[in-house]
Scaffold this motif. Structure first.
Motif, PDB file in Angstrom:
ATOM      1  N   HIS A  20      92.441 -19.456   3.244  1.00 12.87           N
ATOM      2  CA  HIS A  20      92.310 -18.443   4.282  1.00 12.87           C
ATOM      3  C   HIS A  20      93.445 -17.425   4.332  1.00 12.87           C
ATOM      4  O   HIS A  20      93.277 -16.358   4.920  1.00 12.87           O
ATOM      5  CB  HIS A  20      92.184 -19.117   5.653  1.00 12.87           C
ATOM      6  N   LEU A  21      94.583 -17.735   3.753  1.00 15.93           N
ATOM      7  CA  LEU A  21      95.712 -16.816   3.842  1.00 15.93           C
ATOM      8  C   LEU A  21      96.085 -16.186   2.486  1.00 15.93           C
ATOM      9  O   LEU A  21      96.616 -15.088   2.464  1.00 15.93           O
ATOM     10  CB  LEU A  21      96.933 -17.524   4.425  1.00 15.93           C
ATOM     11  N   VAL A  22      95.841 -16.892   1.410  1.00 19.23           N
ATOM     12  CA  VAL A  22      96.222 -16.380   0.088  1.00 19.23           C
ATOM     13  C   VAL A  22      95.027 -15.708  -0.553  1.00 19.23           C
ATOM     14  O   VAL A  22      93.938 -16.180  -0.537  1.00 19.23           O
ATOM     15  CB  VAL A  22      96.735 -17.523  -0.821  1.00 19.23           C
ATOM     16  N   VAL A  36      95.219 -26.531   2.153  1.00 21.06           N
ATOM     17  CA  VAL A  36      93.855 -26.010   2.027  1.00 21.06           C
ATOM     18  C   VAL A  36      93.696 -24.771   2.905  1.00 21.06           C
ATOM     19  O   VAL A  36      93.129 -23.762   2.474  1.00 21.06           O
ATOM     20  CB  VAL A  36      92.805 -27.083   2.377  1.00 21.06           C
ATOM     21  N   PHE A  37      94.182 -24.826   4.125  1.00 20.28           N
ATOM     22  CA  PHE A  37      94.062 -23.679   5.024  1.00 20.28           C
ATOM     23  C   PHE A  37      94.781 -22.456   4.437  1.00 20.28           C
ATOM     24  O   PHE A  37      94.207 -21.358   4.389  1.00 20.28           O
ATOM     25  CB  PHE A  37      94.630 -24.003   6.408  1.00 20.28           C
TER      26      PHE A  37
END
Length: 144
Positions: free
Chosen positions: A142-144, A137-138
């Protein structure tokens, strides 16, 4: 984070779902002496593969019929948020399937039934599921 990506708080629907899930786990154990793990149930639901395939097929049929029953009773289909990327969904499905093989069970078998039986193996499996779910989920939010 945009408000349309936040999962709505549905305590009564969640409570009802949890009660039904727990009841089905107890019934499968009481009636058939088996763990109500979806991966194991679906694997054995193929006619001729196991002697106890009829109840397994009925269980899977219930999983398919439940959303249809909700539609009939409420007149509204269940809302689902499924990504449109079919390749990503296929890869995710294969990874989950592979995980159930190497983990000797799925989230329902370990999380609902295994933890209720105080299985240390299930506790390790559930902790592993949860850590990797949080990381996924992170990364995805938040990154992709």
């Amino acid at each position: 984070m945009p408000l349309d990506t936040i999962t709505p708080f549905t305590p009564f629907a969640s409570l009802a779902g949890g009660i039904l899930l727990g009841l089905s786990a107890v019934m499968v154990m009481a009636l058939f002496g088996r763990i109500a793990g979806i991966s194991g149930i679906t694997t054995g639901a193929v006619p001729g593969r196991r002697d106890d395939w009829p109840w397994r097929l009925a269980f899977v049929g219930g999983l398919v019929a439940a959303p249809l029953l909700v539609l009939i009773v409420t007149g509204q289909p269940l809302q689902q948020t499924v990504p449109g990327d079919l390749l990503a969904m296929a890869i995710a499905g294969l990874l989950v399937g592979f995980g159930t093989i190497i983990g000797s069970g799925c989230t329902s078998g370990h999380g609902v039934c295994g933890l209720a039986r105080l299985s240390s193996r299930s506790l390790v499996a559930v902790l592993t599921f949860m850590v990797f779910a949080a990381v996924a989920v992170f990364v995805l939010r938040h990154l992709v």
